[in-house]
Design a protein around this motif. Structure first.
Motif, short mmCIF file in Angstrom:
data_model
loop_
_atom_site.label_atom_id
_atom_site.label_comp_id
_atom_site.label_asym_id
_atom_site.label_seq_id
_atom_site.Cartn_x
_atom_site.Cartn_y
_atom_site.Cartn_z
N GLN A 1 0.82 -1.22 0.00
CA GLN A 1 0.00 0.00 0.00
C GLN A 1 0.85 1.28 0.00
O GLN A 1 0.51 2.26 0.66
CB GLN A 1 -0.97 0.00 1.19
CG GLN A 1 -1.92 -1.19 1.18
CD GLN A 1 -3.07 -1.02 2.13
OE1 GLN A 1 -4.21 -0.83 1.71
NE2 GLN A 1 -2.80 -1.08 3.42
N ALA B 1 -1.13 -5.26 -7.01
CA ALA B 1 -2.31 -4.87 -6.25
C ALA B 1 -1.98 -4.65 -4.78
O ALA B 1 -2.51 -3.73 -4.14
CB ALA B 1 -3.39 -5.94 -6.39
N PRO C 1 -4.81 2.42 -1.14
CA PRO C 1 -6.27 2.58 -1.30
C PRO C 1 -6.57 3.88 -2.05
O PRO C 1 -5.97 4.92 -1.79
CB PRO C 1 -6.78 2.64 0.14
CG PRO C 1 -5.74 1.90 0.94
CD PRO C 1 -4.43 2.20 0.28
N ARG D 1 -9.86 -10.64 -4.72
CA ARG D 1 -9.94 -9.38 -3.97
C ARG D 1 -11.22 -8.66 -4.34
O ARG D 1 -11.57 -8.56 -5.51
CB ARG D 1 -8.75 -8.46 -4.30
CG ARG D 1 -7.39 -9.10 -4.17
CD ARG D 1 -6.30 -8.06 -4.38
NE ARG D 1 -6.38 -6.98 -3.41
CZ ARG D 1 -5.36 -6.60 -2.63
NH1 ARG D 1 -4.20 -7.21 -2.73
NH2 ARG D 1 -5.51 -5.61 -1.77
N ASP E 1 -11.58 -5.42 -3.40
CA ASP E 1 -11.27 -4.00 -3.27
C ASP E 1 -10.77 -3.38 -4.56
O ASP E 1 -10.31 -2.23 -4.57
CB ASP E 1 -10.24 -3.78 -2.15
CG ASP E 1 -8.92 -4.50 -2.40
OD1 ASP E 1 -8.89 -5.40 -3.27
OD2 ASP E 1 -7.93 -4.17 -1.73
N LEU E 2 -10.87 -4.10 -5.67
CA LEU E 2 -10.43 -3.60 -6.97
C LEU E 2 -11.62 -3.51 -7.92
O LEU E 2 -12.41 -4.46 -8.03
CB LEU E 2 -9.36 -4.50 -7.56
CG LEU E 2 -8.03 -4.57 -6.79
CD1 LEU E 2 -7.15 -5.67 -7.34
CD2 LEU E 2 -7.30 -3.23 -6.86
N ARG F 1 -9.12 0.39 -10.10
CA ARG F 1 -9.05 1.33 -8.98
C ARG F 1 -9.20 0.54 -7.67
O ARG F 1 -10.10 -0.28 -7.55
CB ARG F 1 -10.15 2.37 -9.09
CG ARG F 1 -10.27 3.31 -7.92
CD ARG F 1 -9.35 4.50 -7.98
NE ARG F 1 -9.67 5.33 -9.15
CZ ARG F 1 -9.04 6.49 -9.39
NH1 ARG F 1 -8.09 6.92 -8.58
NH2 ARG F 1 -9.35 7.21 -10.47
N LYS F 2 -8.28 0.79 -6.72
CA LYS F 2 -8.44 0.17 -5.41
C LYS F 2 -9.38 1.03 -4.57
O LYS F 2 -9.20 2.25 -4.45
CB LYS F 2 -7.09 0.03 -4.71
CG LYS F 2 -7.18 -0.64 -3.35
CD LYS F 2 -5.83 -0.81 -2.68
CE LYS F 2 -5.14 -2.08 -3.13
NZ LYS F 2 -3.93 -2.35 -2.28
N ARG F 3 -10.35 0.40 -3.97
CA ARG F 3 -11.32 1.14 -3.15
C ARG F 3 -10.60 1.86 -2.02
O ARG F 3 -9.68 1.33 -1.41
CB ARG F 3 -12.36 0.20 -2.56
CG ARG F 3 -13.22 -0.54 -3.59
CD ARG F 3 -14.25 -1.40 -2.90
NE ARG F 3 -14.84 -2.37 -3.78
CZ ARG F 3 -15.88 -2.13 -4.58
NH1 ARG F 3 -16.43 -0.93 -4.59
NH2 ARG F 3 -16.37 -3.08 -5.35
#
Length: 318
Positions: free
Chosen positions: A182, A230, A235, A262, A264-265, A315-317
C-alpha cells in the motif's frame, strides 16, 4: 489483400485464436498486418527539448505524419525505419520509437506530478520515461526489473532520455507488494508475456518459441506479478495491467482471477484515443463467465501501424 503465396503460415493454434477473437469486419486488415512491415511510430521526448515542432522539423528530409489527437506522436512509412532508428535525434534521446498502444498504457495510468509510481516490469524503459515526462520529472518512480541485462539496458535508456525522478531496482517484481504494501499512488504492470505482438509472416523466428504451453506459463508469471502490484497499491490508487499478447489466458483471465481473490479492486473505463483500433474486453471465454467489468478493458488489434496489446485499468477502493 491477399498474402504473398511464398510466406509461411502462422501457427495453426494462433490462427484459431484470431478466429475466436477478431470480428469478420476487422479480419482482412489484421491478416494483412502479418504480411508487411509496419509503419514506425515515435514520440517527442519533452524531457530533452520542450518544442516538439522544432525537433521533428530537424528530421528533414524525413516527413513524419502527426498522429491525430495524440500530441507529440508521429509516424513514418516502414521504409523509413532504419533512417529514423539511426538518426542522432533518436540516439541523443530527443525522439523515442514506441508503439502507440504502449504509450496508451501510460495514458491509462494518468500519472500526476509529485506522485509515487511503481513500474513493476520496467525494461526497456519507454513507458518509465513517458511516465516521467507526464510528471515533469517530479515525484518518484520505482522502476523494477529482474533480468540483469535488461536492467542495465533500462538504466542506459533512462539516462539517455533525461529521466531524473526514477530509482531502479534489480529485483523480482513478485516480491515488491509484500515488501512495500500500500505504498504507491499508481502502479503500472506491463507484464512479460508470450509476445504475440511480435509475430510476422516475414520472419518465422518471430513465433519460434511460442506455443499454447508458453501462453499458460506466461499467465502464471503474470498472475504472481499482478497480485504483487495490487498489494503495493494505496487505497484509492490506480493499477494498469497490460500485455503485448492477444490471448485471453494472459489478459482477461489473469485479471478475472485477481478480481475473484480481492473485492477492493474495481475495473474502470480507459482514457481512449478515438482512432486506435481496439475491441472491448471479453466477459466470457472458453465457455466460462468472466467479471462483467472486464468489458471496460481494451484489446488493441494488430494493423498496418499498431501492434497487438491488452489494457486494463483498476481502482483500489479507498
Amino acid at each position: 489483400m491477399n498474402a504473398p503465396a511464398d510466406l509461411p503460415p502462422l501457427p495453426p493454434a494462433f490462427v484459431a485464436l484470431l478466429d475466436a477473437l477478431v470480428p469478420p469486419a476487422w479480419r482482412p486488415r489484421v491478416d494483412a498486418s502479418y504480411t508487411a512491415p509496419k509503419a514506425v511510430v515515435f514520440r517527442h521526448n519533452p524531457l530533452r527539448a520542450p518544442d516538439a515542432a522544432a525537433v521533428v522539423a530537424a528530421l528533414a528530409p524525413l516527413q513524419p505524419e502527426p498522429v491525430a489527437g495524440m500530441a507529440g506522436v508521429y509516424r513514418l512509412p516502414a521504409h523509413d525505419r532504419q533512417a529514423l532508428t539511426h538518426h542522432p535525434l533518436v540516439s541523443d534521446g530527443y525522439l523515442y520509437l514506441q508503439g502507440i498502444a504502449s504509450m496508451a498504457a501510460v495514458w491509462a495510468l494518468d500519472p500526476q506530478p509529485g506522485e509515487e509510481i511503481l513500474d513493476l516490469a520496467a525494461a526497456p524503459g519507454g513507458k518509465t520515461a513517458l511516465i516521467a515526462a507526464r510528471m515533469g520529472n517530479t515525484g518518484r518512480i520505482a522502476a523494477v526489473e529482474p533480468v540483469r541485462a535488461r536492467f542495465f539496458r533500462l538504466k542506459a535508456n533512462l539516462q539517455r532520455l533525461g529521466v531524473r525522478c526514477a530509482q531502479l531496482y534489480l529485483k523480482d517484481g513478485a516480491q515488491v507488494g509484500r515488501l512495500v504494501p500500500q505504498r504507491f499512488d499508481r502502479v503500472l504492470l506491463d507484464a512479460p508475456c508470450s509476445s504475440e505482438a511480435q509475430f510476422t509472416r516475414l520472419d518465422p523466428a518471430s513465433w519460434a518459441h511460442w506455443s499454447p504451453r508458453k501462453v499458460r506459463a506466461s499467465a502464471a508469471v503474470q498472475a504472481r506479478l499482478l497480485r504483487s502490484a495490487a498489494q503495493a497499491l494505496k487505497p484509492g490508487g490506480v493499477l494498469v495491467y497490460s500485455t503485448c499478447s492477444l490471448s485471453p489466458q494472459e489478459d482477461e483471465c489473469v485479471v478475472d482471477a485477481l478480481l475473484r481473490e480481492r473485492d477492493d479492486l474495481v475495473p474502470e473505463a480507459l482514457p481512449w484515443p478515438v482512432d486506435l483500433p481496439a475491441l472491448p474486453g471479453l466477459t466470457t471465454w472458453d465457455g466460462a463467465p468472466l467479471h462483467p467489468g472486464l468489458a471496460l478493458t481494451r484489446r488493441v488489434l494488430p494493423t498496418e501501424w499498431t501492434d497487438a496489446f491488452f489494457l486494463c485499468r483498476l481502482r483500489k477502493r479507498g
